[in-house]
Design a protein around this motif. Structure first.
Motif, PDB file in Angstrom:
ATOM      1  N   PRO A 190      -5.150 -48.357 -57.597  1.00  0.00           N
ATOM      2  CA  PRO A 190      -4.600 -47.453 -58.604  1.00  0.00           C
ATOM      3  C   PRO A 190      -3.319 -46.819 -58.061  1.00  0.00           C
TER       4      PRO A 190
ATOM      5  N   SER B  33      -2.419 -43.689 -58.688  1.00  0.00           N
ATOM      6  CA  SER B  33      -2.807 -42.352 -58.238  1.00  0.00           C
ATOM      7  C   SER B  33      -4.296 -42.174 -58.489  1.00  0.00           C
ATOM      8  N   THR B  34      -4.826 -41.062 -58.009  1.00  0.00           N
ATOM      9  CA  THR B  34      -6.250 -40.796 -58.233  1.00  0.00           C
ATOM     10  C   THR B  34      -6.395 -39.507 -59.031  1.00  0.00           C
ATOM     11  N   ILE B  35      -5.558 -39.380 -60.038  1.00  0.00           N
ATOM     12  CA  ILE B  35      -5.553 -38.172 -60.855  1.00  0.00           C
ATOM     13  C   ILE B  35      -6.754 -38.151 -61.803  1.00  0.00           C
ATOM     14  N   HIS B  36      -7.299 -39.334 -62.087  1.00  0.00           N
ATOM     15  CA  HIS B  36      -8.428 -39.421 -63.028  1.00  0.00           C
ATOM     16  C   HIS B  36      -9.483 -40.360 -62.457  1.00  0.00           C
ATOM     17  N   ASN B  37     -10.723 -39.879 -62.441  1.00  0.00           N
ATOM     18  CA  ASN B  37     -11.808 -40.740 -61.977  1.00  0.00           C
ATOM     19  C   ASN B  37     -12.479 -41.418 -63.159  1.00  0.00           C
ATOM     20  N   GLU B  38     -12.624 -42.743 -63.048  1.00  0.00           N
ATOM     21  CA  GLU B  38     -13.270 -43.423 -64.173  1.00  0.00           C
ATOM     22  C   GLU B  38     -14.756 -43.138 -64.196  1.00  0.00           C
TER      23      GLU B  38
ATOM     24  N   GLU C   2       3.172 -45.575 -63.152  1.00  0.00           N
ATOM     25  CA  GLU C   2       2.322 -44.616 -63.875  1.00  0.00           C
ATOM     26  C   GLU C   2       3.262 -43.662 -64.603  1.00  0.00           C
TER      27      GLU C   2
ATOM     28  N   SER D 223      -4.508 -32.280 -60.007  1.00  0.00           N
ATOM     29  CA  SER D 223      -5.805 -32.950 -60.196  1.00  0.00           C
ATOM     30  C   SER D 223      -5.886 -34.220 -59.342  1.00  0.00           C
ATOM     31  N   CYS D 224      -4.780 -34.628 -58.766  1.00  0.00           N
ATOM     32  CA  CYS D 224      -4.735 -35.903 -58.042  1.00  0.00           C
ATOM     33  C   CYS D 224      -5.370 -35.785 -56.648  1.00  0.00           C
TER      34      CYS D 224
ATOM     35  N   ASN E 151     -14.873 -44.783 -56.690  1.00  0.00           N
ATOM     36  CA  ASN E 151     -13.490 -45.265 -56.688  1.00  0.00           C
ATOM     37  C   ASN E 151     -13.135 -46.112 -55.476  1.00  0.00           C
TER      38      ASN E 151
END
Ligand code: SF4
Ligand code: SF4
Lengths: 68, 337
Positions: A61, A63-68, B134, B220-221, B228
């Motif tokens: 990804p 970034s890791t701004i949102h976790n699925e 992004e 939030s990142c 993950n």
């Protein structure tokens, strides 16, 4: 091996180490299984990585701004 | 297993053992999964690399012959390893990682009525070889504006686009699906501050669409969690030498500042006055690209270190550049998340 035995010794104590079969030592060390006779426990824990990024030609990804 | 006495046990080249402080893992970088094993089995596998099974058992004073046989049987059954008479014919996989791109991924903050020239930004990224972007939209972007931005990427080599949008009534699923079906490079759309949480993904759409009630901000990142983890050859090899998040990444903020990531204060000039190509060749800009998981406190002893993203913006100790990511709850010592 030396290092691992030392590690086990400190966790289980020397006497226990001498008497226990290695599978049980491992079970105790890993605290992973209620049934100390089953070595299978070590092989049950699998991680399949998140697959959502590969299919679109992306291997991670952005970034890791949102976790699925 | 007795006939294996004079044979060598090897893991397949794509199955790579990694030792952690309390347990180890085998990364299967061909099938993209990871197998956890006790450190003792890691030691046995390593010991077996240059010994026949018979020699190996002897090393352990033949006290654990049965257990060693069971370990190997399990590894063979799970298609992780095999016995051979000729180990030299099975060399290890090269873990070198190279990329022809100067920049491989970018985060671009976008707002409507901006004075930035997005066509020029995409064209500069294209020249640098960037393939993944992004787009973080701020304000209240309209569908037309989003389409306009996506059209600007049309003639580039960008293969994947993620979009983050603040919820608006016009972002109902029909409109968003239509947008996605017209722009096949878009593979993820996250609509935050929405009224409900939902995920839409089906065989007819390339993109996965997420609605989340959370408000997503730059802060939030940096979230690292077991859901993950990413196991694949590219990330595994890249992480051996480079930072898994920041390597070959550039950010352009909504006012044109050029940064490593939106959450850093430090900027390397502004796109209005400097070409991206010049800004990213600054040695300081590339400094963080080289911080590997193997350099980071705690992470260096973690069995997941080549499967998680890193974060250098939010760390446990901001004064220490090798501090563990703040938003990872995993403790490799206790093996708990
Ligand atoms: S360094 Fe941290 S905050 Fe910045 S993009 Fe990477 S994960 Fe996100
Ligand atoms: S401790 Fe470090 S290496 Fe382990 S999962 Fe967390 S961030 Fe990744």
């Amino acid at each position: 091996m030396e290092e691992t035995s030392e590690e086990l010794k400190s966790i289980l104590g020397e006497e226990a180490l001498k008497n226990l079969p290695i599978t049980i030592q491992l079970m105790k060390k890993m605290k992973m299984n209620e049934d100390p006779n089953s070595i299978m426990a070590f092989f049950n824990s699998d991680f399949h990585g998140s697959d959502m990024h590969h299919d679109a030609g992306q291997y991670k990804p952005i970034s890791t701004i949102h976790n699925e | 297993m007795n006939n294996t006495h004079s044979q060598y046990f090897l893991l397949y080249a794509s199955c790579i053992p990694v030792k952690g402080i309390s347990r180890s893992s085998i990364y299967d970088i061909q099938r993209n999964c990871l197998r956890l094993i006790p450190n003792l089995i890691y030691d046995v596998i390593k010991d077996a690399e240059n010994r026949t099974a018979g020699e190996l058992k002897k090393k352990y004073n033949n006290e654990y012959d049965k257990e060693i046989d069971i370990f190997f049987e399990e590894l063979i059954e799970d298609e992780l390893g095999f016995f051979t008479d000729t180990p030299k014919l099975f060399p290890k996989l090269s873990l070198a990682w190279e990329s022809s791109s100067q920049i491989s991924n970018a985060i671009i903050e976008i707002k409507e009525k901006s004075e930035l020239n997005y066509n020029s930004i995409f064209s500069q990224l294209d020249d640098l070889g960037c393939t993944s972007i992004e787009l973080r939209f701020t304000g209240s972007p309209t569908i037309d504006f989003i389409e306009h931005i996506l059209t600007a990427c049309n003639r580039s080599r960008i293969v994947s686009i993620s979009m983050i949008l603040p919820y608006a009534d016009q972002f109902q699923i029909d409109n968003i699906s239509y947008l996605s079906s017209k722009n096949l490079r878009v593979n993820k759309i996250i609509i935050h501050s929405a009224k409900e949480n939902k995920k839409i993904s089906n065989n007819y759409m390339v993109a996965k669409i997420y609605y989340t009630t959370n408000q997503l901000r730059n802060s939030s990142c940096g979230q690292i969690c077991k859901e993950n983890l990413i196991i694949n050859s590219d990330l595994f090899r890249e992480s051996q030498k480079y930072n898994s998040c920041l390597n070959k990444k550039v950010t352009i903020t909504e006012n044109g500042d050029i940064k490593n990531c939106p959450s850093f204060k430090k900027k390397f000039s502004n796109i209005k006055v400097k070409k991206l190509k010049e800004a990213i060749t600054d040695a300081k800009f590339q400094e963080l690209w080289h911080i590997r998981k193997d350099d980071i406190n705690i992470c260096k002893s973690c069995e997941f270190r080549y499967s998680c993203m890193d974060c250098r913006a939010y760390t446990q100790d901001p004064k220490n550049r090798y501090s563990k990511p703040l938003k990872c709850s995993y403790d490799p010592k206790t093996m708990s998340w």
